[in-house]
Design a protein around this motif. Structure first.
Motif, short mmCIF file in Angstrom:
data_model
loop_
_atom_site.label_atom_id
_atom_site.label_comp_id
_atom_site.label_asym_id
_atom_site.label_seq_id
_atom_site.Cartn_x
_atom_site.Cartn_y
_atom_site.Cartn_z
N ILE A 1 0.70 -1.29 -0.02
CA ILE A 1 0.11 -0.04 0.13
C ILE A 1 0.92 1.39 0.04
O ILE A 1 0.73 2.25 -0.62
CB ILE A 1 -0.95 0.04 1.02
N VAL A 2 1.93 1.21 0.69
CA VAL A 2 2.73 2.24 1.01
C VAL A 2 3.56 2.61 -0.74
O VAL A 2 3.62 3.77 -1.40
CB VAL A 2 4.02 2.12 1.73
N ALA A 3 3.65 1.50 -1.36
CA ALA A 3 4.37 1.55 -2.40
C ALA A 3 3.40 2.21 -3.51
O ALA A 3 3.54 3.03 -4.49
CB ALA A 3 5.12 0.42 -3.11
N LEU A 4 2.23 1.43 -3.49
CA LEU A 4 1.10 1.93 -4.38
C LEU A 4 0.92 3.41 -4.29
O LEU A 4 0.53 3.97 -5.13
CB LEU A 4 -0.15 1.01 -4.37
N ALA A 5 0.72 3.90 -3.00
CA ALA A 5 0.48 5.27 -2.77
C ALA A 5 1.19 6.16 -3.47
O ALA A 5 0.95 7.05 -3.96
CB ALA A 5 0.25 5.50 -1.06
N ARG A 6 2.61 5.84 -3.32
CA ARG A 6 3.62 6.65 -4.11
C ARG A 6 3.42 6.64 -5.48
O ARG A 6 3.83 7.94 -6.06
CB ARG A 6 5.05 6.22 -3.58
N LEU A 7 3.12 5.62 -6.03
CA LEU A 7 2.82 5.62 -7.37
C LEU A 7 1.42 6.52 -7.96
O LEU A 7 1.38 7.30 -8.93
CB LEU A 7 2.81 4.37 -8.22
N VAL A 8 0.43 6.09 -7.09
CA VAL A 8 -0.77 6.85 -7.59
C VAL A 8 -1.06 8.23 -7.12
O VAL A 8 -1.46 9.11 -8.10
CB VAL A 8 -1.77 6.07 -6.76
N LEU A 9 -0.41 8.54 -5.72
CA LEU A 9 -0.73 9.86 -5.53
C LEU A 9 0.55 10.72 -5.70
O LEU A 9 1.43 11.17 -4.98
CB LEU A 9 -0.75 9.94 -3.88
N ASP A 10 0.63 10.67 -7.15
CA ASP A 10 1.73 11.84 -7.72
C ASP A 10 1.79 12.93 -7.29
O ASP A 10 2.54 13.92 -7.87
CB ASP A 10 2.04 11.28 -9.17
N ASN A 11 0.65 13.74 -6.88
CA ASN A 11 0.73 14.92 -6.44
C ASN A 11 0.75 15.20 -5.07
O ASN A 11 0.34 16.31 -4.64
CB ASN A 11 -0.68 15.60 -6.96
N PHE A 12 0.95 14.28 -4.21
CA PHE A 12 1.28 14.39 -3.01
C PHE A 12 3.00 14.50 -2.60
O PHE A 12 3.61 13.63 -3.28
CB PHE A 12 1.03 13.00 -2.15
N ASP A 13 3.28 15.24 -1.82
CA ASP A 13 4.83 15.62 -1.50
C ASP A 13 5.33 14.20 -0.81
O ASP A 13 6.37 13.91 -0.92
CB ASP A 13 4.99 16.70 -0.70
N HIS A 14 4.44 13.86 0.40
CA HIS A 14 4.93 13.00 1.13
C HIS A 14 4.38 11.63 1.47
O HIS A 14 2.90 11.88 1.63
CB HIS A 14 5.37 13.85 2.54
N ILE A 15 4.91 10.42 1.38
CA ILE A 15 4.03 9.48 2.04
C ILE A 15 4.92 8.82 3.17
O ILE A 15 6.01 8.73 3.22
CB ILE A 15 4.48 8.29 0.66
#
Length: 373
Positions: free
Chosen positions: A276-290
């Motif tokens: 989920i952490v990895a997927l979030a970094r790829l999907v949430l490409d407009n978020f600065d921080h994960i």
């Protein structure tokens, strides 16, 4: 950095062929773990090439454990007539925060339950008492669901409550209460809580006023993989409109002594957290921080998350009560946090609640040099 510069930076990091829902589900459920982690790590290093991992030194006191919402996943809340029910005075809360600040805390994440005896004036009194006792501490109070409940209490619009808190100098809001942004899931685990659109609307209103908020996810109960994916896309879509989310923070459901936990026959593997952490970094490409946290899962899973797209390691908690009531007790030290981060190959740095670095620590030793003991 002004809003125009932030927008340009966001566009620079977005792929022309952004991850869509179909690809996201495939990444979550079928992609080899190593491939998923490598791709997310590359995206993280493109956005944060300095190889720094941040953490915050904070405390999470709760002003009350009285809650009439009665979410099925919660072991913390008590009914108003329960002998274990409590509501702290502003002075008592300020004393707890003062003690945490004396131990090094720079931020206080301040929340409670949906207590019908608490009103907006009480909220403002808590804020003022904390600020009087600890003028240097950053106050990070109340979840979107709490803001909605308070608006109902006061018979006003959510924007009015948010503005009153903003006028007290508060500038950030924790993103609790999102759980899974699916109406099917919410009917099963938290039917009396803010629904999907209400949670999103509170965040959007807060962003319009000027708050920065976090976005969260609690998975590992009754959700389906498709609903995890949809949750991320709802966050990405809102971020497109407002740019107000500072970070994304997932954690797994802690069954402990909860009604939901007694009904579930399954548990979730820590590997799902890393996915989920990895997927979030790829999907949430407009978020600065994960965020990948040592606290929410365990140090090993949190450390793997740092190699799977995350750039933040959560907080060193002086006080935490909600997950502790569900049987999830963990503690760490400043030295341990630094060691875990270095052993993943990153330089630890302490941040504030705006994700500004306030102290850099020593980088990891080069390969071949004796490692941390």
């Amino acid at each position: 950095m002004d809003n125009s510069s932030k927008a340009q930076l966001t566009q620079a990091f977005q792929r022309v062929d952004r991850v869509d829902r179909r690809e996201a589900l495939d990444l979550l459920t079928r992609a080899p773990m190593g491939v998923l982690m490598a791709r997310a790590h590359a995206a993280r290093m493109a956005r944060h090439p300095d190889a720094v991992v941040t953490f915050v030194y904070d405390t999470n006191p709760n002003y009350t454990n009285v809650c009439v919402t009665r979410c099925r996943f919660c072991a913390f809340c008590r009914s108003p007539d329960d002998p274990e029910a409590y509501t702290l005075t502003p002075e008592q809360v300020a004393q707890r925060v003062r003690s945490a600040v004396d131990q090094g805390a720079t931020s206080v994440l301040f929340q409670g339950g949906h207590n019908p005896k608490i009103h907006l004036d009480d909220w403002l009194a808590y804020i003022r008492a904390i600020r009087t006792a600890c003028p240097q501490v950053h106050i990070h109070p109340f979840s979107p669901a709490e803001y909605l409940f308070m608006a109902h209490q006061e018979g006003c619009q959510v924007a009015d409550v948010l503005q009153a808190v903003y006028n007290e100098g508060i500038r950030t809001i924790p993103g609790g209460g999102a759980e899974i942004l699916s109406e099917r899931v919410r009917r099963l685990i938290a039917p009396a809580k803010a629904d999907v659109q209400q949670w999103l609307d509170v965040c959007e209103t807060a962003h319009r006023i000027g708050f920065r908020t976090t976005a969260t996810m609690m998975y590992g109960h009754v959700e389906r993989d498709e609903e995890i994916v949809e949750h991320l896309f709802l966050l990405r879509d809102l971020q497109e409109r407002t740019g107000g989310f500072a970070s994304f923070i997932p954690w797994s459901f802690k069954p402990g002594d909860t009604a939901l936990g007694r009904d579930l026959a399954r548990s979730v593997h820590p590997a799902k957290y890393v996915r989920i952490v990895a997927l979030a970094r790829l999907v949430l490409d407009n978020f600065d921080h994960i965020q990948s946290s040592w606290f929410s899962e365990n140090a090993g899973a949190g450390q793997l998350g740092l190699l799977a797209g995350a750039d933040d390691f959560g907080g060193i908690l002086v006080e935490e009560n909600v997950l502790q009531q569900a049987g999830h007790e963990r503690s760490t030290t400043l030295e341990n946090i630094q060691t875990i981060i270095r052993r993943a190959g990153f330089t630890p740095a302490q941040r504030d609640s705006f994700y500004n670095v306030i102290h850099h620590y020593a980088p990891p030793r080069p390969i071949g040099v004796q490692s941390d003991r």
